[in-house]
Design an enzyme around this catalytic site. Structure first.
Site, PDB file in Angstrom:
ATOM      1  N   CYS A  19     -43.750  24.632  -4.243  1.00  0.00           N
ATOM      2  CA  CYS A  19     -42.844  23.585  -4.734  1.00  0.00           C
ATOM      3  C   CYS A  19     -42.180  22.771  -3.629  1.00  0.00           C
ATOM      4  CB  CYS A  19     -41.756  24.205  -5.605  1.00  0.00           C
ATOM      5  SG  CYS A  19     -42.389  25.390  -6.784  1.00  0.00           S
TER       6      CYS A  19
ATOM      7  N   SER B  17     -60.796 -47.255   9.591  1.00  0.00           N
ATOM      8  CA  SER B  17     -60.349 -48.298  10.521  1.00  0.00           C
ATOM      9  C   SER B  17     -59.587 -47.666  11.689  1.00  0.00           C
ATOM     10  CB  SER B  17     -59.509 -49.334   9.773  1.00  0.00           C
ATOM     11  OG  SER B  17     -59.216 -50.429  10.602  1.00  0.00           O
TER      12      SER B  17
ATOM     13  N   HIS C  74     -40.053  19.287 -13.360  1.00  0.00           N
ATOM     14  CA  HIS C  74     -40.433  19.871 -12.079  1.00  0.00           C
ATOM     15  C   HIS C  74     -41.850  19.414 -11.754  1.00  0.00           C
ATOM     16  CE1 HIS C  74     -41.200  22.481  -8.833  1.00  0.00           C
ATOM     17  NE2 HIS C  74     -40.373  23.465  -9.159  1.00  0.00           N
TER      18      HIS C  74
ATOM     19  N   HIS D  95     -32.608  21.293  -5.259  1.00  0.00           N
ATOM     20  CA  HIS D  95     -33.886  21.682  -5.861  1.00  0.00           C
ATOM     21  C   HIS D  95     -33.693  21.749  -7.376  1.00  0.00           C
ATOM     22  CE1 HIS D  95     -37.938  23.160  -5.661  1.00  0.00           C
ATOM     23  NE2 HIS D  95     -37.625  24.266  -6.311  1.00  0.00           N
TER      24      HIS D  95
END
Length: 930
Positions: A199, A647, A374, A335
């Protein structure tokens, strides 16, 4: 992301830069999250306090649980997922269809996110010097198990061939290739490292990227993670005391928390050393000031259990590396998995790390898992992105699903508090700082200390008339380019839009140019929105594979007006340099009036009183402006392949081609203007009819002066004879218009001028042209003999101008872009009326007509943009000290690349799932924190 603007002079103190030495800036972010397909959508979802948990109806479920399991009270049919995982832009990344279908969708999504993150940072890896590293990780490849190896025989074949055969399946399946696949597909030459720590994977990848930058192994680094496990639309069995939520709701730190819920997602950040980011004008979301990484070791209940001591040590290490005290941290992205035991353990670790802080309830605490679930290997980077956005926007999103604190957490007696509403994040005596944690099963703990950007943002300075901003977008298809243009227009319509100058710089210097292109020049945001929207509603042509040849077309007398080129004179040094050089030569020849003729902007009237209409001044003034404009275009990379001039304009072409020197050409033009002015006055008439029809009506006293288009001819003669001819034309309903000229140019009236020019050409050195010129005398390519003949240039004032023939010759070869290098659209109009078989890709004016002269800088910028749109490698004109800002990226063009499961593979339901889950839950190593 932020709608405020970074100042080009970056007001900051040297002390802050010294404090941030060794820090790493987050300069780009991208991701796909449940409920949010991109970063702006994620931020809006977080601000609004929404949950992205999907709750499935029975017919939506794709898992293999049997009916009895799904009827179990503990079965929870909920999960946060991302849409479109079967979709991929294979062509963009050079995949064939089979390889795309065999490749883990995690790696496909991650690859797209990396590209989007680099674009958000304002960098095209193809044009970025230095080593770019990649650090990434993913979850188990369940697509391979479920869709590629669908039965036992497929497993046997693959394992029997492992490492030698089944190579396509192997290359698409292994987690080892998440980082290296990105490096290969985007041609990145820095370290490419796969990271796996459960994790904490993606935050550990960020930590590794930080270290690589600090060790100078990388000059830029990409870091992140992805987790997409299949089937996505599945439920799970909740077990008391286990990791999974009882009702599919994640409630970090709340008394009613019963667990987490796993979901799919991907996140990527782009990193640079902070001093480099500041120097390069990058948009800095936040600065990573300190990193702490460790492992719990064996000092915990079991392998999957968390450790407050280990987490505290990682947090303390990050604070020590950052060199800041805990009481300067204003927010911690925890967490926060909402497991009954995991949250209290994490809180004890935080308290331990913050034990030196005496203040109470000063630091906000939150977790993105309440919103998106998660995300396993992507969990850490999701929290990091949320925190970086909070620092960038100076706002703390509400912590949803929180009502009262977990009874095992003493929140009131700690430094922490939880915001349940969108909360402003004011700056105190210290810069805003935050912490981000990610803790993995197996004990690898990662904590980062973040600090707000050191760059002070200031309001955008209003654009003056001397500046226009060129906005360029592109796509690999017409639809993609249109989508990109509309997305950018919506970005400018935001409540907090980017500055035009920063947006132009980012688009020009940090985006890859694809074949379908749109370019819009604008001075204001409203003009940008209107221009982009209009362009998106029109057809978008594909840029040719090879750069087109450029045709420079120089108009003749009659195109000039007061103030032409004045804005470019103020804003473009190359243009000013050549105008000034021309005036130095001309003023001694024809007096100071030439300067006033150029820069006096009094209105033109119908009485021909303005000096710019005087033949003496008009011709040298027009020559100087056209020559300076050509030199400016060439300095930007627009090199002419062919030139024609009407020209007087042919003399400009001859000078650019090296036939005559600049100074000699100016002396010749001054003599030409003086000689023409000395002739008896005359008139000229534009007639809209084919040449053969006009010749049949033409009296001897009136001559054909110019053939400009198949049905557009100019005649010249005395005022009396031209008036008579007008009556004849009117009687036959032939459209005609008297021109604003003082003499009958290109007629017998100019014979004395020929003699004067022969004298002026004596002693002048003439050369063969270095760039092909199509003669407006012959209508064919100018030969070396003609170019070096004084008689050719002397006769020029007398003979008929055959512009229509010259233009047809010029565009008859390779595909070309015709550029009118001078004021107005006279030659562009002639070219559009031509009946040539081969049309140029575009006919581009570079200066406006008199009525539109206030838009001079816009017209020129638009001309440069149109050249880029046609595939010319031009310098677009972005400021050298611009700032990069977050803008919408290149739209991907997704198609379905997917191996569907066969019916046989679905036949056997997982009847033992509940039993296995229950046994796992009662084990002494039950995972409490993932």
């Amino acid at each position: 992301m932020s709608g405020t603007f970074q100042s080009a002079d970056k007001t900051m103190t040297e002390q802050r830069l010294r404090e941030l030495a060794g820090g790493v800036a987050i300069i780009g972010v991208a991701g796909r999250f449940p409920g949010a397909a991109n970063i702006p959508a994620l931020w809006e979802m977080l601000k609004a306090g929404h949950s992205a948990i999907r709750r499935f109806e029975p017919h939506e479920l794709d898992d293999d649980f049997d009916a009895a399991t799904r009827a179990d009270p503990n079965y929870v049919p909920a999960r946060p997922i991302i849409d479109g995982i079967d979709q991929f832009d294979a062509e963009f990344f050079g995949y064939n269809a089979r390889d795309a279908a065999l490749t883990d969708p995690q790696q496909r999504v991650f690859l797209e996110c990396v590209w989007s993150a680099l674009e958000d940072a304002g960098y095209d890896p193809k044009q970025t010097p230095g080593a770019i590293g990649v650090f990434a990780g993913s979850s188990l490849n369940t697509y391979f198990l479920r869709h590629v190896l669908q039965d036992r025989s497929a497993v046997d074949v693959f394992t029997s061939n492992f490492q030698v055969g089944s190579y396509q399946e192997l290359m698409g399946a292994l987690q080892d290739f998440v980082a290296t696949r990105v490096a290969y597909k985007l041609d990145l030459r820095g370290p490419a490292v796969n990271v796996q720590s459960a994790c904490s994977t993606s935050l550990l990848a960020v930590a590794q990227a930080v270290q690589s930058l600090q060790l100078f192994s990388s000059d830029m680094a990409i870091a992140g993670g992805v987790s997409i496990t299949l089937p996505q639309q599945r439920g799970y069995i909740h077990s008391e005391g286990g990791m999974a939520s009882a009702d599919g709701t994640c409630r970090p730190f709340d008394a009613n928390a019963t667990g987490t819920i796993f979901g799919s997602g991907a996140g990527v950040v782009v990193l640079k050393r902070v001093e480099d980011a500041v120097q390069d004008g990058d948009h800095i979301y936040a600065v990573i000031r300190g990193v702490g990484v460790n492992n719990d070791g064996a000092g915990k209940v079991g392998f999957t259990a968390p450790s407050a001591e280990g987490q505290a040590e990682a947090i303390a290490a990050a604070l020590a590396v950052a060199g800041v005290e805990p009481d300067t941290i204003g927010y911690v992205e925890a967490h926060g998995t909402a497991t009954p035991l995991g949250d209290p353990i994490e809180f004890r670790g935080l308290q331990s790390a913050f034990e030196t802080a005496n203040a109470r309830n000063y630091c906000w605490l939150g977790s993105i898992k309440a919103n998106v679930g998660h995300l396993d290997a992507a969990a850490g980077v999701a929290g990091l992105i949320k925190t970086a956005l909070a620092l960038d926007h100076e706002l703390l999103p509400p912590q949803i699903n929180f009502e009262r604190v977990n009874s095992s957490i003493q929140l009131d007696q700690s430094p922490f508090k939880i915001a349940t509403t969108l909360t402003p994040w004011p700056r105190g005596s210290e810069p805003r700082r935050a912490g981000v944690s990610a803790f993995g099963v197996g004990g690898t703990n990662v904590h980062l200390v973040l600090e707000e950007s050191p760059v002070t943002r200031v309001a955008e300075v209003a654009t003056t008339d001397d500046h226009a901003h060129l906005l360029v977008v592109s796509g690999r298809s017409e639809a993609s380019a249109k989508t990109a243009a509309l997305a950018l227009s919506r970005r400018f319509a935001d409540a907090q839009p980017p500055s035009l100058s920063d947006a132009a710089y980012t688009l020009q210097s940090g985006r890859r140019a694809f074949p379908y292109r749109i370019a819009v020049a604008a001075r204001t945001r409203d003009c940008a929105i209107a221009g982009l929207t209009s362009a998106a509603n029109k057809g978008v042509l594909r840029t040719p594979d090879a750069a087109p040849k450029l045709l420079f077309m120089f108009p003749g007398q009659g195109a000039q007006y007061p103030g032409m080129g004045q804005t470019l004179y103020r804003s473009e040094p190359i243009f000013k340099q050549w105008v000034d050089r021309g005036l130095i030569v001309l003023e001694p020849l024809i007096g100071p009036e030439i300067r006033s003729a150029l820069f006096d902007t009094q209105p033109l009237g119908d009485d021909d009183a303005h000096p710019i209409r005087s033949t003496l001044l008009a011709q040298p003034a027009l020559f100087v402006i056209e020559h300076a404009l050509a030199r400016l275009l060439m300095s930007r990379g627009a090199q002419p392949g062919i030139m024609i001039g009407h020209s007087l304009g042919e003399f400009v072409a001859a000078t650019i081609a090296g036939v005559m020197s600049f100074d000699d050409a100016l002396r010749l033009i001054a003599a030409r203007g003086q000689a023409m002015r000395a002739q008896p006055p005359g008139a000229m008439l534009a007639v809209r009819a084919p040449l053969k029809d006009i010749e049949s009506l033409l009296p001897v006293s009136v001559e054909i002066a110019a053939v400009n288009a198949p049905e557009l001819v100019t005649v010249a003669g005395s005022f009396e004879h031209i008036a008579d001819f007008e009556e004849k034309l009117a009687a036959r309903d032939v459209p005609h218009r008297r021109l604003h000229t003082s003499h009958a140019f290109h007629s017998a009236a100019m014979l004395p001028v020929v003699a004067e020019l022969r004298r002026a050409l004596q002693g002048m050195t003439l050369h063969a042209p270095r760039i092909p010129i199509v003669s407006s005398v012959t209508g064919q390519f100018l030969t070396d003999t003609e170019a070096m003949s004084p008689d050719y240039w002397a006769q020029h004032a007398r003979v008929t101008v055959r512009f229509a023939d010259a233009y047809a010759t010029a565009v008859a070869g390779d595909p070309a872009v015709a550029i009118e290098v001078g004021p107005g659209r006279t030659l562009a109009t002639f070219a559009q009326q031509s009946r040539v078989a081969i049309r140029p890709l575009a006919i581009v004016p570079t200066l406006p007509e008199f009525s539109d002269r206030v838009r001079e800088v816009v017209v020129f910028s638009d001309a440069v943009g149109q050249l880029w749109r046609c595939g010319v490698d031009v310098t677009l004109g972005a400021p050298t000290n611009g700032q990069r800002v977050s803008l919408p990226g290149t739209p991907f063009e997704h198609k379905r690349y997917w191996i569907d499961r066969k019916a046989a593979a679905i036949a056997a339901p997982a009847t033992q799932a509940a039993t296995v889950s229950s046994a796992f839950a009662s084990s002494p190593t039950t995972p409490e924190l993932l």
